[in-house]
Design an enzyme around this catalytic site. Structure first.
Site, PDB file in Angstrom:
ATOM      1  N   HIS A 185       0.836  -1.205   0.000  1.00  0.00           N
ATOM      2  CA  HIS A 185       0.000   0.000   0.000  1.00  0.00           C
ATOM      3  C   HIS A 185       0.869   1.253   0.000  1.00  0.00           C
ATOM      4  O   HIS A 185       1.044   1.922   1.016  1.00  0.00           O
ATOM      5  CB  HIS A 185      -0.934  -0.001   1.214  1.00  0.00           C
ATOM      6  CG  HIS A 185      -2.039  -1.000   1.114  1.00  0.00           C
ATOM      7  ND1 HIS A 185      -2.018  -2.204   1.775  1.00  0.00           N
ATOM      8  CD2 HIS A 185      -3.185  -0.986   0.398  1.00  0.00           C
ATOM      9  CE1 HIS A 185      -3.118  -2.882   1.492  1.00  0.00           C
ATOM     10  NE2 HIS A 185      -3.844  -2.168   0.657  1.00  0.00           N
TER      11      HIS A 185
ATOM     12  N   HIS B 215       1.416   1.534  -5.877  1.00  0.00           N
ATOM     13  CA  HIS B 215       0.109   0.868  -5.990  1.00  0.00           C
ATOM     14  C   HIS B 215      -0.949   1.879  -6.438  1.00  0.00           C
ATOM     15  O   HIS B 215      -1.785   1.574  -7.294  1.00  0.00           O
ATOM     16  CB  HIS B 215      -0.282   0.256  -4.642  1.00  0.00           C
ATOM     17  CG  HIS B 215      -1.727  -0.135  -4.544  1.00  0.00           C
ATOM     18  ND1 HIS B 215      -2.292  -1.128  -5.301  1.00  0.00           N
ATOM     19  CD2 HIS B 215      -2.739   0.367  -3.766  1.00  0.00           C
ATOM     20  CE1 HIS B 215      -3.575  -1.255  -5.011  1.00  0.00           C
ATOM     21  NE2 HIS B 215      -3.874  -0.348  -4.079  1.00  0.00           N
TER      22      HIS B 215
ATOM     23  N   HIS C  92      -7.178   6.655  -3.293  1.00  0.00           N
ATOM     24  CA  HIS C  92      -8.049   5.660  -2.650  1.00  0.00           C
ATOM     25  C   HIS C  92      -7.415   4.973  -1.454  1.00  0.00           C
ATOM     26  O   HIS C  92      -8.120   4.433  -0.602  1.00  0.00           O
ATOM     27  CB  HIS C  92      -8.487   4.603  -3.673  1.00  0.00           C
ATOM     28  CG  HIS C  92      -7.454   3.563  -3.950  1.00  0.00           C
ATOM     29  ND1 HIS C  92      -6.342   3.799  -4.737  1.00  0.00           N
ATOM     30  CD2 HIS C  92      -7.352   2.278  -3.522  1.00  0.00           C
ATOM     31  CE1 HIS C  92      -5.609   2.707  -4.793  1.00  0.00           C
ATOM     32  NE2 HIS C  92      -6.189   1.771  -4.076  1.00  0.00           N
ATOM     33  N   ASP C  93      -6.091   4.964  -1.344  1.00  0.00           N
ATOM     34  CA  ASP C  93      -5.410   4.362  -0.187  1.00  0.00           C
ATOM     35  C   ASP C  93      -4.517   5.368   0.518  1.00  0.00           C
ATOM     36  O   ASP C  93      -3.518   4.994   1.143  1.00  0.00           O
ATOM     37  CB  ASP C  93      -4.573   3.153  -0.630  1.00  0.00           C
ATOM     38  CG  ASP C  93      -5.376   1.867  -0.679  1.00  0.00           C
ATOM     39  OD1 ASP C  93      -6.369   1.761   0.063  1.00  0.00           O
ATOM     40  OD2 ASP C  93      -5.021   0.972  -1.469  1.00  0.00           O
TER      41      ASP C  93
ATOM     42  N   ASP D 236      -8.769  -1.531  -8.160  1.00  0.00           N
ATOM     43  CA  ASP D 236      -8.102  -1.715  -6.865  1.00  0.00           C
ATOM     44  C   ASP D 236      -7.571  -3.134  -6.691  1.00  0.00           C
ATOM     45  O   ASP D 236      -6.536  -3.345  -6.046  1.00  0.00           O
ATOM     46  CB  ASP D 236      -9.075  -1.359  -5.738  1.00  0.00           C
ATOM     47  CG  ASP D 236      -8.391  -1.306  -4.384  1.00  0.00           C
ATOM     48  OD1 ASP D 236      -7.166  -1.071  -4.340  1.00  0.00           O
ATOM     49  OD2 ASP D 236      -9.088  -1.495  -3.371  1.00  0.00           O
TER      50      ASP D 236
END
Length: 489
Positions: A213, A217, A253-254, A363
């Site tokens: 993560h 990524h 998103h992360d 994802d």
């Protein structure tokens, strides 16, 4: 003033030592005290030149002008936003590798630079190109990255190579390129300096010590999202606002992911779990962090307040959809729409739902990539799982599913994840968008699953209990597979 990221200095007239070339990194060759921008401690404020290289390819020697942030010790919290130690665990060093004695310390360098400043400083410090061959090396390396961006819509896009070519700035370069390619900067009258700064801060707030993560990524997911946005059904229906939201959601998103999953945060009584009441803890944090950076950089400050708030809300809806604990909810809804054939992409809510599904696919699309890429991602995510398991054992906590390196293998983890999470999702996506890309993804998925299955008998055969007990991934498939996905999200 404190220099956040320092580099070992090497004079220009001294050859690079062999022990330095034996490891990946960067060495500085010059420094400038020029200050840029406002006195805000988060602004770029000092520049350095550096030679960067990779030990696996000694020809990959190139020159960069790097921006190095300088923080004030007064009025600025030196700890990473959102990362707090607890149980003796510090997210900033959770996935850091121990260095061998006598080795040169690995210094994490944040490469924060803009196109304009890079070009100006290059000319001032290096002189005319024909007088300095190093300029040619730099341009040649930039050229390779530009060539890759010309094929950014290819499903075989190698994000690991692109990250090397951009000196670790893959998320900034790729996202900025896509925003420009879609004409969004001009259409929404965005300030390029603000957009650039926003992307730099987004990249910085990913924990690059996380095996999986991290910013690479995020860049990979953004590239996958671009591939989906180009699919005929979406390309013909999505508005420019939809595309902007899709790219921003993929890139953030992360954001500030700690490298552990939601159950870990809950059972350690982390403040984020209490803040979001144990519901979509990580996804809420990613969203709020992204909104914080949007407001800090004032990317949408020129838009009416109602419009900017609407963008923030829709961004949150997309990021929250990546919560794997709600996988069955979204998948069932998607399947129902396809069975009843009632999806109307002229409807704004239906378009938004398809964007959610596209982001969910992006994802977890690693198993659908070519084997040489998919295998690397599988090893990285499993390394992160197992590291969490080691931390849980160390603090005498219950080890999370799939995080016990003694009870699981990379192959078993991947086979379970592909079977119970990836295959159902991408089968429905292929029903919705039956294109060459969808068939390519399903083809890679089948081949990759077969490759891991071929490795699994060897791993289980080496265990004394390998034949007496079934592989753990087959036990409680849904819950175990979703547990992996919850950490991936």
């Amino acid at each position: 003033m404190e220099l956040c990221y320092q580099l070992p200095v090497l004079p220009l007239d001294r050859p690079v030592p062999k022990h330095v070339l034996s490891r990946r990194g960067a060495i500085s060759f010059s420094s400038s005290s020029s200050l840029f921008g406002a006195p805000d401690p988060r602004q770029l404020s000092q520049r350095r030149g550096a030679i960067s290289y990779d030990s696996s390819d000694q020809t990959a020697l190139y020159i960069r002008m790097l921006d190095v942030r300088v923080r004030s010790q007064v009025g600025f919290e030196p700890e990473r936003r959102g990362s707090h130690p607890y149980l003796g665990i510090d997210f900033r060093t959770l996935h850091s590798r121990a260095e061998s004695a006598g080795s040169i310390p690995v210094r994490r360098i944040q490469r924060l630079f803009s196109f304009q400043r890079h070009l100006l400083s290059s000319r001032l410090l290096r002189g005319p190109p024909h007088l300095n061959p190093l300029h040619i090396l730099d341009e040649d390396y930039c050229g390779q990255a530009k060539c890759m961006l010309e094929k950014v819509g290819s499903w075989n896009f190698n994000i690991f190579l692109f990250d090397r070519l951009t000196n670790g700035n893959s998320l900034v370069y790729l996202t900025f390129n896509l925003l420009n390619q879609y004409g969004l900067i001009e259409l929404f009258q965005l300030d390029m300096v603000k957009v650039r700064r926003f992307l730099v801060l987004v990249q910085e707030d990913y924990h690059n010590q996380n095996p999986y993560h991290n910013a690479v990524h995020a860049a990979d997911v953004t590239q996958a999202m671009h591939c989906y946005l180009r699919e005929p059904k979406l390309a013909q229906s999505l508005t420019s606002c939809d595309i902007l939201l899709g790219l921003l959601a993929a890139a953030t998103h992360d954001l500030d992911h700690p490298g552990v999953n939601q159950p870990f945060l809950i059972k350690t009584n982390h403040y984020l779990a209490a803040l979001y009441q144990n519901t979509s803890v990580l996804e809420n944090h990613h969203w709020r962090s992204a909104v914080g950076l949007l407001r800090e950089t004032e990317v949408f400050s020129h838009l009416p307040t109602e419009d900017s708030l609407s963008i923030e809300r829709q961004l949150g809806s997309l990021i929250l959809a990546t919560d794997i604990s709600r996988q069955n909810e979204y998948l069932s809804r998607f399947r129902t729409h396809l069975d009843e054939d009632d999806l109307c992409l002229g409807n704004a809510s239906h378009r938004h739902f398809i964007l959610q599904m596209a982001l969910k696919c992006a994802d977890i699309c690693n198993p659908c990539r070519p084997w040489e890429l998919s295998k690397q991602w599988s090893e990285k995510v499993t390394e992160e799982f197992f590291h969490q398991g080691d931390i849980e054992k160390k603090h005498k906590l219950e080890v999370s599913p799939l995080c016990d390196s003694e009870a699981n293998t990379i192959a078993s983890v991947q086979i379970g994840f592909m079977t119970y999470v990836v295959e159902p999702l991408f089968a429905e996506w292929a029903r919705f968008s039956d294109t060459r890309l969808s068939q390519t993804m399903l083809g890679h998925l089948g081949l990759n699953k077969a490759s891991w299955s071929a490795m699994e008998p060897e791993a289980s055969g080496s265990s004394e209990e390998g034949e007496s007990e079934p592989a753990q991934v087959t036990e409680e498939p849904s819950s175990r597979a979703l547990s992996q996905g919850s950490q991936k999200s």
